[in-house]
Design an enzyme around this catalytic site. Sequence first.
Site, mmCIF file in Angstrom:
data_model
loop_
_atom_site.group_PDB
_atom_site.id
_atom_site.type_symbol
_atom_site.label_atom_id
_atom_site.label_comp_id
_atom_site.label_asym_id
_atom_site.label_seq_id
_atom_site.Cartn_x
_atom_site.Cartn_y
_atom_site.Cartn_z
ATOM 1 N N GLU A 129 26.731 37.162 38.475
ATOM 2 C CA GLU A 129 26.144 38.431 38.010
ATOM 3 C C GLU A 129 24.844 38.157 37.249
ATOM 4 O OE1 GLU A 129 28.748 40.961 35.687
ATOM 5 O OE2 GLU A 129 27.063 42.163 34.992
ATOM 6 N N SER A 266 40.099 40.543 39.079
ATOM 7 C CA SER A 266 40.126 40.076 40.475
ATOM 8 C C SER A 266 41.424 39.334 40.804
ATOM 9 C CB SER A 266 38.906 39.191 40.757
ATOM 10 O OG SER A 266 38.705 38.271 39.725
#
Length: 285
Positions: A129, A266
């Site tokens: 990210e 996740s």
Amino acid sequence: MINIIIANPHGFCFGITRAIDIATNTSKNPKKPIYFLGELVHNQHVVDWLEKELKIKTVQSLDNIPSGSVVIIRAHGATPQIFQQAKDRGLEIVDASCPLVLKSHQTVKDLASQKKQIIFLCNKIDHDETIGVVGEAPEFTTPVTLENIFDYPIDNPQNSVIVTQTTLSTIETKKALLFIKNKYPEVSILPHICQATTERQQSIIKLAKKYHFVIIVGSPTSANSNSLKAVAKSTGANAFIVDNATELNLNWFIDQKNVVISSGASTPESVLTEVIQKIKEITRP
Ligand code: SF4
């Protein structure tokens, strides 16, 4: 047997569910070979499952994707340079970036067009990210970790803006931003910690304060899983992170009556269930 308290919400967030749905739908039309550029999400169990079930291969470089293929961009996003290179190689791009990560991309682009100096506050400077967001305007943006922000000199505070990564520890970030605001009152702050991260952390903080022993099920590469452990620890609780049931350590459970369990954004529910099952087995009298 130990009392197991499961934090809620836990597990897959909106951005991860969406990325998996996008990959699943893309795989239904397999006219062209399909590749993930980097792990779609930061969890090896999910990556292995996607490869096995959807037959989509993960590669680490665009050079490994033959021209004419489909490339799926991971949930954590990618730099504009990657999108350009993929187009230049004649690849069809399917973007599974989380829309909340893309909001940070847009913020950095907007600030750079105003010639602001941007500090991207992150867990790690080499996180996907971070690389993607900083790549929107590298000449205006410096990634600085939560650990290093306390010593980071801000030369032009009036023209500087701090943008935060979506998955930071809310507690550590609050501390860091208070420190910065005291030292440089003119600095602007644009927090981007997402709602899924905030809600999961709030739940863990509350339970960690009450039960003092926390296990997070998540990958060591998952920023939000590490932040869940960090917020639990900052309440004074014992907190550990495990990728799967084999990583549980019997010693952690000595003299414990309660354990709080949560999972990263996740982490599949099946892995959480296996960990819970294993805890039941090893703490059975
Ligand atoms: Fe998106 Fe937040 Fe999930 Fe990251 S943790 S994928 S920003 S919803």
